[in-house]
Design an enzyme around this catalytic site. Structure first.
Site, short mmCIF file in Angstrom:
data_model
loop_
_atom_site.label_atom_id
_atom_site.label_comp_id
_atom_site.label_asym_id
_atom_site.label_seq_id
_atom_site.Cartn_x
_atom_site.Cartn_y
_atom_site.Cartn_z
N SER A 278 0.85 -1.19 0.00
CA SER A 278 0.00 0.00 0.00
C SER A 278 0.89 1.24 0.00
O SER A 278 1.68 1.42 -0.92
CB SER A 278 -0.95 -0.02 1.21
OG SER A 278 -1.85 1.07 1.17
N THR A 279 0.81 2.06 1.02
CA THR A 279 1.56 3.32 1.07
C THR A 279 3.06 3.05 0.92
O THR A 279 3.64 2.31 1.70
CB THR A 279 1.30 4.05 2.39
OG1 THR A 279 -0.11 4.11 2.62
CG2 THR A 279 1.87 5.45 2.35
N MET B 27 -0.04 1.20 5.17
CA MET B 27 -0.73 1.50 6.42
C MET B 27 -1.87 0.51 6.63
O MET B 27 -2.37 -0.11 5.69
CB MET B 27 -1.27 2.92 6.40
CG MET B 27 -2.32 3.19 5.34
SD MET B 27 -2.95 4.88 5.42
CE MET B 27 -4.02 4.90 3.99
N ASP C 288 -4.60 -4.54 6.17
CA ASP C 288 -5.04 -5.36 5.05
C ASP C 288 -3.94 -6.33 4.67
O ASP C 288 -2.78 -5.94 4.49
CB ASP C 288 -5.40 -4.47 3.86
CG ASP C 288 -6.04 -5.26 2.72
OD1 ASP C 288 -6.72 -6.26 3.02
OD2 ASP C 288 -5.86 -4.86 1.56
N HIS D 81 -2.64 -1.07 -3.26
CA HIS D 81 -3.73 -0.11 -3.08
C HIS D 81 -3.46 1.11 -3.95
O HIS D 81 -2.49 1.84 -3.74
CB HIS D 81 -3.83 0.32 -1.61
CG HIS D 81 -4.20 -0.80 -0.69
ND1 HIS D 81 -3.92 -0.76 0.66
CD2 HIS D 81 -4.82 -1.98 -0.91
CE1 HIS D 81 -4.36 -1.87 1.23
NE2 HIS D 81 -4.91 -2.63 0.29
#
Length: 353
Positions: free
Chosen positions: A173-174, A292, A295, A199
């Site tokens: 993600s991030t 973050m 998930d 993401h």
């Protein structure tokens, strides 16, 4: 701890909507706004924000040029707010490569309502960005030239070659766009097939995959329903859709489908990991990287308990040590590795008897 936010966006509507969103959250404080980077420079120095919310297309100086200046002098965790257009998506991806932590999408129409609808995502992204560790970069005035890809192997044509593939599943993600780039550009043209959930907003993933395919020895593309997972191919879940791994007649393929968000995300890493556990068992390698939230943690637990090998990126090389940390907490991880060693681990896994 209150997160101090500075907003640079030429739209008065955007600045007003974000002011309203931040005013309703006690953990965020708006310390300033500006309609363009030229007016923002001195104000940012004085207010010393924890995170910058930055538009891309602005008069005077564009957001990408401004971001590069920031990252080459005094790095500030930066979240890009970009329109869902072809140019907006392309430049936003350049911003991620230049050091931005994350991208929030905004439409050209119905802007205020969209920001209101996605306030939770914005708040979580800003909080996570404030905890990130942007790295000082050398001064850059022009886009970085992509590294030349290694020679691609011939297309594999035999059923045996497909059947020998041990699937790799990756969730991030991030900070994941940069992390994935490092991993994939370090792999050879005949690396095992990889299914990736990163993401990312809708319409960004196709362009991101195209960019990676241009600098990797492997082929990289946005996944379509029914795509076969082949050696030398990495498939990225489309933004706004979930992706599962399936198996039929000894071969793996992906199922791309709509559905409600899982862990507030669509695509969700848990959806990919859980499906990989169900269809591949101990024959799959699961990797969870920077991001973050949590998930992917429960899906990785399923993989681990089912006998699959699991790897988490270590804290020191993560932009945000959220998703790997949660997977480690669940005792779902076999190895914790720095980012630079993940490609090697993939090849070692592939070479197992």
């Amino acid at each position: 701890m209150t997160v101090r936010v500075f907003v640079v966006d030429d739209s008065a509507v955007v600045r007003q909507a974000i002011t309203h969103i931040l005013a309703g959250n006690a953990e965020l404080e708006l310390v300033g706004t500006a309609p363009n980077p030229l007016l923002a420079i001195d104000a940012i120095r004085k207010s010393n924000p924890d995170v910058l919310l930055l538009d891309i297309e602005m008069p005077g100086m564009d957001g990408l040029t401004f971001l590069r200046q920031i990252m080459s002098s005094t790095p500030i965790p930066t979240v890009i707010c970009s329109t869902l257009s072809t140019d907006g998506s392309r430049i936003a991806l350049e911003a991620l490569s230049a050091g931005a932590v994350a991208v929030l999408a905004k439409p050209k129409l119905g802007l205020k309502q969209h920001l209101d609808d996605t306030r939770r995502e914005m708040i979580q992204t800003l909080k996570a960005a404030a905890k990130s560790r942007p790295r000082l970069r050398t001064a850059i005035t022009d886009p970085v030239a992509p590294r030349a890809p290694m020679a691609r192997a011939p297309v594999l044509g035999s059923v045996h070659a497909f059947a020998m593939n041990k699937p790799i599943v990756i969730g991030s993600s991030t900070g994941g766009t940069q992390a994935l780039e490092l991993v994939l550009t370090s792999l050879p043209a005949d690396a095992p097939g990889i299914a990736i959930t990163q993401h990312m907003p809708e319409k960004f993933t196709a362009m991101y995959a195209q960019r990676l395919s241009g600098i990797c020895a492997m082929k990289v593309r946005e996944a379509k329903d029914g795509d076969r997972l082949e050696r030398g191919l990495a498939l990225i879940a489309p933004g706004g859709l979930h992706m599962q791994l399936r198996k039929s007649a000894g071969q793996y393929y992906v199922h791309v489908m709509d559905g409600p968000p899982v862990n507030r995300h669509k695509p969700s890493v848990d959806v990919l990991f859980k499906s990989a556990s169900e269809c591949a068992g101990r024959d799959v390698l699961g990797i969870i990287m920077t991001g973050m939230g949590d998930d992917g943690a429960r899906g990785m637990k399923m993989l681990h308990d089912g006998g699959a090998r699991t790897i988490a990126q270590n804290e020191e090389t993560c932009v945000v040590f959220g998703m790997p940390k949660e997977a480690i907490k669940l005792q779902a991880v076999d190895d914790i590795l720095p980012l630079e060693q993940i490609a090697k681990a993939i090849l070692q896994f592939d070479s197992r008897a």
